[in-house]
Design a protein around this motif. Structure first.
Motif, PDB file in Angstrom:
ATOM      1  N   ALA A 267       0.827  -1.210   0.000  1.00  0.00           N
ATOM      2  CA  ALA A 267       0.000   0.000   0.000  1.00  0.00           C
ATOM      3  C   ALA A 267       0.859   1.257   0.000  1.00  0.00           C
ATOM      4  CB  ALA A 267      -0.932  -0.008   1.205  1.00  0.00           C
ATOM      5  N   ASP A 268       1.928   1.228   0.762  1.00  0.00           N
ATOM      6  CA  ASP A 268       2.811   2.399   0.839  1.00  0.00           C
ATOM      7  C   ASP A 268       3.525   2.672  -0.481  1.00  0.00           C
ATOM      8  OD1 ASP A 268       2.206   3.041   3.462  1.00  0.00           O
ATOM      9  OD2 ASP A 268       3.826   1.820   4.306  1.00  0.00           O
ATOM     10  N   ARG A 269       3.691   1.634  -1.315  1.00  0.00           N
ATOM     11  CA  ARG A 269       4.402   1.802  -2.593  1.00  0.00           C
ATOM     12  C   ARG A 269       3.488   2.285  -3.722  1.00  0.00           C
ATOM     13  NH1 ARG A 269       6.687  -3.243  -1.099  1.00  0.00           N
ATOM     14  NH2 ARG A 269       5.311  -4.319  -2.578  1.00  0.00           N
ATOM     15  N   ILE A 270       2.191   2.241  -3.542  1.00  0.00           N
ATOM     16  CA  ILE A 270       1.269   2.624  -4.616  1.00  0.00           C
ATOM     17  C   ILE A 270       1.432   4.104  -4.934  1.00  0.00           C
ATOM     18  CG2 ILE A 270      -1.178   2.935  -5.195  1.00  0.00           C
ATOM     19  CD1 ILE A 270      -1.741   0.364  -3.624  1.00  0.00           C
ATOM     20  N   VAL A 271       1.574   4.415  -6.205  1.00  0.00           N
ATOM     21  CA  VAL A 271       1.739   5.806  -6.649  1.00  0.00           C
ATOM     22  C   VAL A 271       0.358   6.457  -6.741  1.00  0.00           C
ATOM     23  CG1 VAL A 271       2.568   7.319  -8.477  1.00  0.00           C
ATOM     24  CG2 VAL A 271       3.813   5.204  -7.931  1.00  0.00           C
ATOM     25  N   VAL A 272       0.130   7.429  -5.881  1.00  0.00           N
ATOM     26  CA  VAL A 272      -1.133   8.168  -5.863  1.00  0.00           C
ATOM     27  C   VAL A 272      -0.925   9.484  -6.590  1.00  0.00           C
ATOM     28  CG1 VAL A 272      -2.908   9.222  -4.411  1.00  0.00           C
ATOM     29  CG2 VAL A 272      -1.781   7.103  -3.669  1.00  0.00           C
ATOM     30  N   GLY A 273      -1.775   9.772  -7.563  1.00  0.00           N
ATOM     31  CA  GLY A 273      -1.593  10.999  -8.332  1.00  0.00           C
ATOM     32  C   GLY A 273      -2.786  11.303  -9.213  1.00  0.00           C
ATOM     33  N   PRO A 274      -2.677  12.347 -10.025  1.00  0.00           N
ATOM     34  CA  PRO A 274      -3.784  12.747 -10.899  1.00  0.00           C
ATOM     35  C   PRO A 274      -4.055  11.715 -11.983  1.00  0.00           C
ATOM     36  CG  PRO A 274      -1.825  14.059 -11.345  1.00  0.00           C
ATOM     37  CD  PRO A 274      -1.526  13.260 -10.131  1.00  0.00           C
ATOM     38  N   GLY A 275      -5.301  11.641 -12.401  1.00  0.00           N
ATOM     39  CA  GLY A 275      -5.727  10.594 -13.308  1.00  0.00           C
ATOM     40  C   GLY A 275      -5.015  10.567 -14.646  1.00  0.00           C
ATOM     41  N   LEU A 276      -4.679  11.720 -15.204  1.00  0.00           N
ATOM     42  CA  LEU A 276      -4.061  11.768 -16.525  1.00  0.00           C
ATOM     43  C   LEU A 276      -2.576  11.438 -16.506  1.00  0.00           C
ATOM     44  CD1 LEU A 276      -5.709  14.941 -18.157  1.00  0.00           C
ATOM     45  CD2 LEU A 276      -6.369  12.536 -18.428  1.00  0.00           C
ATOM     46  N   ASP A 277      -1.970  11.400 -15.330  1.00  0.00           N
ATOM     47  CA  ASP A 277      -0.543  11.108 -15.213  1.00  0.00           C
ATOM     48  C   ASP A 277      -0.313   9.617 -15.481  1.00  0.00           C
ATOM     49  OD1 ASP A 277       2.093  10.726 -14.535  1.00  0.00           O
ATOM     50  OD2 ASP A 277       1.985  11.873 -12.668  1.00  0.00           O
ATOM     51  N   PRO A 278       0.481   9.257 -16.491  1.00  0.00           N
ATOM     52  CA  PRO A 278       0.707   7.833 -16.789  1.00  0.00           C
ATOM     53  C   PRO A 278       1.325   7.066 -15.631  1.00  0.00           C
ATOM     54  CG  PRO A 278       1.475   9.223 -18.593  1.00  0.00           C
ATOM     55  CD  PRO A 278       1.156  10.138 -17.459  1.00  0.00           C
ATOM     56  N   ALA A 279       1.999   7.751 -14.715  1.00  0.00           N
ATOM     57  CA  ALA A 279       2.630   7.080 -13.587  1.00  0.00           C
ATOM     58  C   ALA A 279       1.649   6.744 -12.465  1.00  0.00           C
ATOM     59  CB  ALA A 279       3.754   7.951 -13.024  1.00  0.00           C
ATOM     60  N   THR A 280       0.464   7.335 -12.506  1.00  0.00           N
ATOM     61  CA  THR A 280      -0.497   7.153 -11.418  1.00  0.00           C
ATOM     62  C   THR A 280      -1.040   5.729 -11.383  1.00  0.00           C
ATOM     63  OG1 THR A 280      -1.171   9.469 -11.328  1.00  0.00           O
ATOM     64  CG2 THR A 280      -2.779   7.847 -10.585  1.00  0.00           C
ATOM     65  N   GLU A 281      -1.031   5.157 -10.192  1.00  0.00           N
ATOM     66  CA  GLU A 281      -1.630   3.839  -9.961  1.00  0.00           C
ATOM     67  C   GLU A 281      -2.969   3.945  -9.245  1.00  0.00           C
ATOM     68  OE1 GLU A 281       2.350   1.077  -9.606  1.00  0.00           O
ATOM     69  OE2 GLU A 281       1.663   2.142  -7.821  1.00  0.00           O
ATOM     70  N   MET A 282      -3.158   5.001  -8.475  1.00  0.00           N
ATOM     71  CA  MET A 282      -4.436   5.255  -7.811  1.00  0.00           C
ATOM     72  C   MET A 282      -4.726   6.734  -7.838  1.00  0.00           C
ATOM     73  SD  MET A 282      -5.798   4.247  -3.977  1.00  0.00           S
ATOM     74  CE  MET A 282      -5.616   5.857  -3.192  1.00  0.00           C
ATOM     75  N   GLY A 283      -5.887   7.120  -8.335  1.00  0.00           N
ATOM     76  CA  GLY A 283      -6.243   8.520  -8.442  1.00  0.00           C
ATOM     77  C   GLY A 283      -6.956   9.025  -7.197  1.00  0.00           C
ATOM     78  N   PRO A 284      -7.505  10.225  -7.273  1.00  0.00           N
ATOM     79  CA  PRO A 284      -8.220  10.800  -6.142  1.00  0.00           C
ATOM     80  C   PRO A 284      -9.612  10.194  -5.999  1.00  0.00           C
ATOM     81  CG  PRO A 284      -8.391  12.251  -8.027  1.00  0.00           C
ATOM     82  CD  PRO A 284      -7.479  11.131  -8.447  1.00  0.00           C
ATOM     83  N   LEU A 285     -10.272  10.530  -4.898  1.00  0.00           N
ATOM     84  CA  LEU A 285     -11.675  10.215  -4.765  1.00  0.00           C
ATOM     85  C   LEU A 285     -12.486  11.184  -5.620  1.00  0.00           C
ATOM     86  CD1 LEU A 285     -10.386   8.696  -2.332  1.00  0.00           C
ATOM     87  CD2 LEU A 285     -12.545   9.014  -1.151  1.00  0.00           C
ATOM     88  N   VAL A 286     -13.759  10.895  -5.782  1.00  0.00           N
ATOM     89  CA  VAL A 286     -14.557  11.619  -6.772  1.00  0.00           C
ATOM     90  C   VAL A 286     -14.864  13.051  -6.366  1.00  0.00           C
ATOM     91  CG1 VAL A 286     -16.825  10.944  -5.876  1.00  0.00           C
ATOM     92  CG2 VAL A 286     -16.534  11.342  -8.336  1.00  0.00           C
ATOM     93  N   SER A 287     -14.917  13.335  -5.062  1.00  0.00           N
ATOM     94  CA  SER A 287     -15.337  14.668  -4.620  1.00  0.00           C
ATOM     95  C   SER A 287     -14.784  14.944  -3.225  1.00  0.00           C
ATOM     96  CB  SER A 287     -16.866  14.777  -4.576  1.00  0.00           C
ATOM     97  OG  SER A 287     -17.396  13.930  -3.562  1.00  0.00           O
ATOM     98  N   GLU A 288     -14.845  16.188  -2.826  1.00  0.00           N
ATOM     99  CA  GLU A 288     -14.424  16.561  -1.483  1.00  0.00           C
ATOM    100  C   GLU A 288     -15.343  15.932  -0.439  1.00  0.00           C
ATOM    101  OE1 GLU A 288     -12.559  17.639   1.702  1.00  0.00           O
ATOM    102  OE2 GLU A 288     -11.719  17.996  -0.293  1.00  0.00           O
ATOM    103  N   ALA A 289     -16.628  15.845  -0.736  1.00  0.00           N
ATOM    104  CA  ALA A 289     -17.564  15.226   0.205  1.00  0.00           C
ATOM    105  C   ALA A 289     -17.236  13.748   0.407  1.00  0.00           C
ATOM    106  CB  ALA A 289     -18.996  15.391  -0.295  1.00  0.00           C
ATOM    107  N   GLN A 290     -16.895  13.044  -0.682  1.00  0.00           N
ATOM    108  CA  GLN A 290     -16.537  11.637  -0.551  1.00  0.00           C
ATOM    109  C   GLN A 290     -15.246  11.478   0.234  1.00  0.00           C
ATOM    110  OE1 GLN A 290     -18.403   9.167  -1.225  1.00  0.00           O
ATOM    111  NE2 GLN A 290     -16.983   7.470  -0.934  1.00  0.00           N
ATOM    112  N   ARG A 291     -14.292  12.371  -0.027  1.00  0.00           N
ATOM    113  CA  ARG A 291     -13.039  12.313   0.730  1.00  0.00           C
ATOM    114  C   ARG A 291     -13.302  12.542   2.215  1.00  0.00           C
ATOM    115  NH1 ARG A 291      -9.345  15.341   3.172  1.00  0.00           N
ATOM    116  NH2 ARG A 291      -7.180  14.622   3.106  1.00  0.00           N
ATOM    117  N   ALA A 292     -14.139  13.511   2.542  1.00  0.00           N
ATOM    118  CA  ALA A 292     -14.442  13.788   3.948  1.00  0.00           C
ATOM    119  C   ALA A 292     -15.105  12.586   4.612  1.00  0.00           C
ATOM    120  CB  ALA A 292     -15.341  15.021   4.057  1.00  0.00           C
ATOM    121  N   GLN A 293     -15.952  11.889   3.871  1.00  0.00           N
ATOM    122  CA  GLN A 293     -16.612  10.702   4.415  1.00  0.00           C
ATOM    123  C   GLN A 293     -15.603   9.598   4.712  1.00  0.00           C
ATOM    124  OE1 GLN A 293     -20.263   9.255   2.460  1.00  0.00           O
ATOM    125  NE2 GLN A 293     -19.336   7.221   2.444  1.00  0.00           N
TER     126      GLN A 293
END
Length: 505
Positions: free
Chosen positions: A333-359
């Protein structure tokens, strides 16, 4: 077109096709009876990786739903679609699949921008899955039929046969996590048999449905067959669910919202298919290849940032390997590359919204407060966008909220078991029953356990493997009815029995 500075810098850095820019530059309305119109009220579309406004959408009204249902009813009762020869419907749906394939990259970019998911996932899973599903059901258009025979159990002579007829006008409410692919899960079978539809996309992720509606028109499918009304679920979604003019409602979303949809539909005796929430268990036995299993379990919970209805979110590991598994999954989990969706290096993108992130943050904080041991991730993130790090909890108890409740984010819980009976008990100790997973090299064990798991789908050795030819749906609070597979045809057709008396005189 130009976006806000931060968003423009993002799409310029990673590239955005001319077609996608052209679509986003247009004013987006609603599509009823082949005509596009914009309402008085609009809502912003926020891009998840930057938090910037991407475009805006029309907020439809209950009057718009009334017009859309009336258009779909005319198209069904008097239009050509249900009366086309099945092969003609098959050919038109095939043409639509071709158009989706031609616009593969554009649709993938729209899904990535709208949902936040990595572009490669949007391309290879969402859009390709949409094409595959449509082509699968297009093939059924010319193959759905009844049966005939002679009734021999009654005195006299009779000829009997059955007809499979389209159920009518279908209301379609689509979730935000796989907007285009789930839309096709709902529409493929319905359109193949001759139904007409009113689509209410998720208010957070409506862009691909609007582009799809344009392609429906381009494919030559008659006006009124597919109508799309964007807006708030509490307004247009609720009105569609309880509308007396529809013959069936099909919904994918949370169990809580599904209960409201089902209650509204039941008031009119409207047929329904509800694919609802999940808290899917994963059973890991002590005979597995540990490294390979860790990779597959991680994909099953961290894919699409955990925003998957059948995500394997609670893992039960045999006590002899629990410590080793936990250490490896936390490191992974610590090695997963978290980043913006269009970045080819990204393995996991953001959540869909600020409300979902807060939840999701609230759920993580609740787990910490309940005494679960945080071994990876956590709620803290830096920078813009709606990001959460892949999170793993160990030392969890079955009564904890992070084990009981659907989080719909990249949060995994790990507990141990001592034998098969305990593993099955823990897996089934949930109000949900959408999916379950078994990791074991023993075929005998798999064949013993799979029938005892209370889940609509049991995966073995992998997770979230979807094929248009195989049905998908849940037990218990995960809903009822099935999407996909030949089984879905039963949910979009009525069976009529015809008796013909043969005069022997």
């Amino acid at each position: 077109m130009s976006f806000p500075p931060a968003l423009e810098a993002y799409v310029t850095r990673f590239g955005l096709s001319t077609a996608t820019r052209a679509f986003l530059s247009r004013s987006h309305g609603i599509c009823i009876d082949g005509t596009w119109s914009s309402g008085d009220e609009r809502a912003p579309v926020v891009e998840a990786s930057t938090g910037e406004v991407l475009t805006s959408l029309t907020l439809g009204t209950t009057a718009d739903i009334d017009r859309a249902v009336a258009a779909a009813r005319r198209a069904f009762d008097a239009g050509p679609w249900p009366r086309l020869k099945p092969l003609e419907r098959e050919q038109l749906l095939g043409r639509l699949a071709d158009l989706i394939e031609e616009h593969h990259e554009e649709l993938a970019e729209l899904e990535s921008l709208d949902v936040g998911k990595p572009l490669v996932e949007a391309r290879d899973i969402d859009v390709q899955g949409t094409i595959d599903t449509l082509r699968y059901f297009a093939g059924w258009a010319s193959k759905v039929g009844g049966r005939s025979g002679e009734a021999s159990s009654l005195p006299g002579s009779y000829l009997t046969y059955t007809r499979r007829e389209p159920v009518g006008v279908i209301g379609v409410i689509v979730p935000w996590n796989f907007p285009l692919q789930t839309l096709m899960w709902k529409l493929g079978a319905a359109l193949a048999v001759g139904c007409t539809v009113v689509v209410k996309p998720a208010e957070l992720t409506s862009l691909s449905a609007l582009r799809f509606a344009e392609l429906v028109h381009e494919a030559g499918i008659p006006d009124g067959v597919v109508n799309v009304v964007t807006g708030k679920g509490s307004v247009v979604g609720a009105h569609l669910a309880g509308h007396p003019g529809i013959d069936k409602i099909t919904f994918t979303g949370s169990t809580r919202t599904g209960h409201a949809v089902g209650t509204a539909a039941l008031a009119n005796w409207t047929r329904m298919t509800l694919e609802l929430g999940g808290k899917s268990p994963v059973l890991v036995f002590d005979d597995v290849d540990l490294e390979q299993t860790v990779e597959r379990v991680a994909l099953g919970i961290f894919g699409n940032a955990g925003q998957v209805c059948d995500a394997g979110s609670r893992v039960y590991v045999h006590e002899s390997i629990a410590e080793a598994f936990t250490a490896r999954i936390a490191a992974h989990a610590d090695r997963i590359v978290v980043g913006p969706g269009l970045d080819p290096a990204t393995e996991m993108g953001p959540l869909v919204s600020e409300a979902q992130r807060a939840q999701v943050v609230a759920c993580i904080e609740a787990g910490i407060a309940e005494g679960a041991r945080l071994v990876a991730g956590g709620p803290e993130t830096d920078g813009p966008g709606f990001f959460i790090r892949p999170t793993v909890f160990a030392g969890v108890e079955q009564s904890m909220s992070i084990v009981r409740e659907e989080i719909f984010g990249p949060v995994l819980t790990v507990a141990s078991f001592s034998d098969e009976e305990e593993a099955i008990r823990l897996a089934n100790d949930s109000p949900y029953g959408l999916a379950a997973t078994i990791y074991s090299e023993s075929l005998s064990r798999v064949l013993r356990i799979a029938p005892r798991l209370q889940a609509g789908t049991v995966y073995v050795g992998a997770q979230s493997t979807i094929d248009p030819a195989m049905p998908f749906g849940g037990y218990k609070a995960s809903g009822f009815g099935r999407d996909l597979g030949a089984e879905q045809l039963d949910h979009v057709t009525e069976t009529k029995t015809v008796w013909i008396t043969i005069d022997d005189a």
